[in-house]
Design a protein around this motif. Structure first.
Motif, PDB file in Angstrom:
ATOM      1  N   PRO A  55       0.800  -1.235   0.000  1.00  0.00           N
ATOM      2  CA  PRO A  55       0.000   0.000   0.000  1.00  0.00           C
ATOM      3  C   PRO A  55       0.829   1.281   0.000  1.00  0.00           C
ATOM      4  N   GLY A  56       2.076   1.223   0.489  1.00  0.00           N
ATOM      5  CA  GLY A  56       2.883   2.428   0.572  1.00  0.00           C
ATOM      6  C   GLY A  56       3.650   2.776  -0.693  1.00  0.00           C
ATOM      7  N   PHE A  59       2.608   5.878  -2.903  1.00  0.00           N
ATOM      8  CA  PHE A  59       1.539   6.587  -2.190  1.00  0.00           C
ATOM      9  C   PHE A  59       1.741   8.094  -2.262  1.00  0.00           C
ATOM     10  N   MET A  60       2.982   8.568  -2.046  1.00  0.00           N
ATOM     11  CA  MET A  60       3.263  10.000  -2.135  1.00  0.00           C
ATOM     12  C   MET A  60       4.741  10.220  -2.421  1.00  0.00           C
ATOM     13  N   ASN A 161       1.916  17.389  -1.817  1.00  0.00           N
ATOM     14  CA  ASN A 161       1.743  16.299  -2.778  1.00  0.00           C
ATOM     15  C   ASN A 161       0.594  16.511  -3.756  1.00  0.00           C
ATOM     16  N   ILE A 165      -3.642  13.315  -3.512  1.00  0.00           N
ATOM     17  CA  ILE A 165      -3.352  12.441  -2.382  1.00  0.00           C
ATOM     18  C   ILE A 165      -4.639  11.952  -1.713  1.00  0.00           C
ATOM     19  N   GLN A 168      -5.722   8.742  -3.033  1.00  0.00           N
ATOM     20  CA  GLN A 168      -4.767   7.747  -2.551  1.00  0.00           C
ATOM     21  C   GLN A 168      -5.160   7.242  -1.168  1.00  0.00           C
ATOM     22  N   TYR A 169      -5.615   8.164  -0.333  1.00  0.00           N
ATOM     23  CA  TYR A 169      -6.097   7.766   0.992  1.00  0.00           C
ATOM     24  C   TYR A 169      -7.329   6.865   0.882  1.00  0.00           C
ATOM     25  N   PHE A 172      -6.105   3.478   0.130  1.00  0.00           N
ATOM     26  CA  PHE A 172      -5.478   2.905   1.325  1.00  0.00           C
ATOM     27  C   PHE A 172      -6.532   2.378   2.298  1.00  0.00           C
ATOM     28  N   GLU A 175      -8.095  -0.774   0.924  1.00  0.00           N
ATOM     29  CA  GLU A 175      -7.185  -1.917   1.077  1.00  0.00           C
ATOM     30  C   GLU A 175      -7.223  -2.459   2.505  1.00  0.00           C
ATOM     31  N   PHE A 265       3.319  -0.250   5.756  1.00  0.00           N
ATOM     32  CA  PHE A 265       2.828   0.833   4.896  1.00  0.00           C
ATOM     33  C   PHE A 265       3.755   2.054   5.007  1.00  0.00           C
ATOM     34  N   ILE A 269       6.514   3.665   2.218  1.00  0.00           N
ATOM     35  CA  ILE A 269       6.480   5.076   1.793  1.00  0.00           C
ATOM     36  C   ILE A 269       7.884   5.674   1.828  1.00  0.00           C
TER      37      ILE A 269
END
Length: 367
Positions: A55-56, A59-60, A161, A165, A168-169, A172, A175, A265, A269
């Motif tokens: 998941p990471g 991510f950003m 970011n 983002i 993206q959350y 996450f 998931e 996670f 990142i």
């Protein structure tokens, strides 16, 4: 500020207050072993899932900065094992970077205190219980600024970011909820293997406390209703009154699966290398550190932040979790309430079989 005293007080309180020796002798050891196995499985499921889904990754681009101490960190298993036992519990709490040392001391202290009878020991137990409640109140005070932290964190992350983002959350969270559904399937499936079709009416009875846990993100708020519903289902109050408090201290399976998933996670990142031996050691530390964790909102994030630095994962990465932790906490609390309800039913099944076996032996003796 709160991690050391919180772990110390809650863990000693949870261990030292196991006083029902008759129930413990009959089914207690099996229940504790079940809790240990369930914790390992939950942590392992979260760890394996995070390694598969990753998941990471991507991510950003601009996560919170890593301090020099984390960027230069190298995991040494020999040093880690030697360093498990503290030279001084005061020193361990002052440094506050090796929570495992506080856990080890608390385990010894709690077990030793549980063996001491009499009013003097009970006064000490009551004092530690009060200290645990005080630390939970302090935690609650600290958590009152969480809305401001969430706002500031999301604003800062979005500024650095971009607004993309936010989706993206969303991914996450989705998931993590898939991971929770996997855990629910494992819990219900295991319950079916032990108590058979009784698992289905049980789920109906405990659905309300599960929803209370989901809505409040606090397993403690669901505790009274869980006791009531399990009694209506037919479980002895003696069994549920023994298993549930122990479970809310030692078997928060929703928290377990979150700890390993969230730690990896954050590691992903920051592109931190986490080989399997390091992950397994982290799993073992989380397994021990989580015992005695408070069943209140955000308590598991406090525990996670205390464990990560010992494996080179920056605690500053927790700001990424806190931003959406309310949604995560709701799911993991509901999972823990469900898991403990199923374990109470399994323990009652074991107790009934033990009683039946005892009666049969008694009848044979009379004959």
């Amino acid at each position: 500020m709160i991690v050391g005293p919180l772990v110390l007080a809650t863990l000693i309180s949870g261990i030292s207050n196991v006083q029902d020796t008759s129930t413990f002798k009959r089914i207690g050891i099996r229940v504790v072993l079940w809790f240990i196995a369930a914790s390992f499985v939950s942590l392992a499921v979260g760890m394996v899932y995070a390694n598969i889904v990753k998941p990471g990754i991507g991510f950003m681009e601009n996560p919170p900065p890593i301090t020099e101490v984390h960027s230069n960190y190298h995991f040494d298993i020999i040093h880690f094992i030697i360093d498990i036992v503290p030279d001084s519990i005061i020193g361990a709490m002052i440094k506050n970077d090796k929570i495992i040392q506080v856990v080890v001391f608390s385990l010894f202290f709690g077990l030793a205190l549980a063996k001491i009878p009499g009013k003097t020991a009970q006064v000490l137990r009551d004092g530690i219980d009060t200290l645990a409640k005080v630390m939970l109140n302090i935690t609650d005070m600290v958590m009152k600024i969480v809305p401001l932290v969430v706002f500031s964190s999301l604003l800062s992350i979005s500024t650095k970011n971009g607004i993309q983002i936010i989706p993206q959350y969303g991914i996450f969270i989705a998931e993590f909820y898939i991971l929770v559904l996997i855990m629910w399937s494992l819990l219900i499936g295991t319950g079916y293997l032990v108590i058979g079709k009784k698992i289905f009416p049980l789920l109906s009875y405990i659905s309300e406390p599960v929803m209370i846990g989901f809505a409040t993100a606090s397993s403690e708020s669901a505790y009274p209703r869980s006791l009531e519903q399990l009694t209506k289902f037919g479980i002895s109050p003696k069994i549920s009154g023994f298993v549930l408090p122990l479970g809310y201290t030692f078997n928060l399976c929703g928290t377990m699966v979150f700890l390993s998933f969230a730690a990896l996670f954050i590691a992903q990142i920051y592109h931190i290398d986490m080989p399997w031996d390091k992950q397994i050691m982290m799993l073992l530390v989380m397994m021990i550190s989580s015992k005695g964790i408070a069943g209140v909102p955000r308590a598991s994030t406090v525990m996670l932040q205390s464990v990560m630095p010992g494996f080179g994962i920056p605690a500053s990465g927790m700001t990424l979790i806190i931003a959406v932790d309310q949604f995560l906490d709701m799911a993991r609390t509901a999972t823990s309430v469900l898991g403990n309800g199923i374990v109470a039913a399994i323990a009652d099944e074991w107790d009934q079989k033990a009683e039946t076996k005892k009666e049969k032996k008694k009848d044979k003796t009379i004959v």
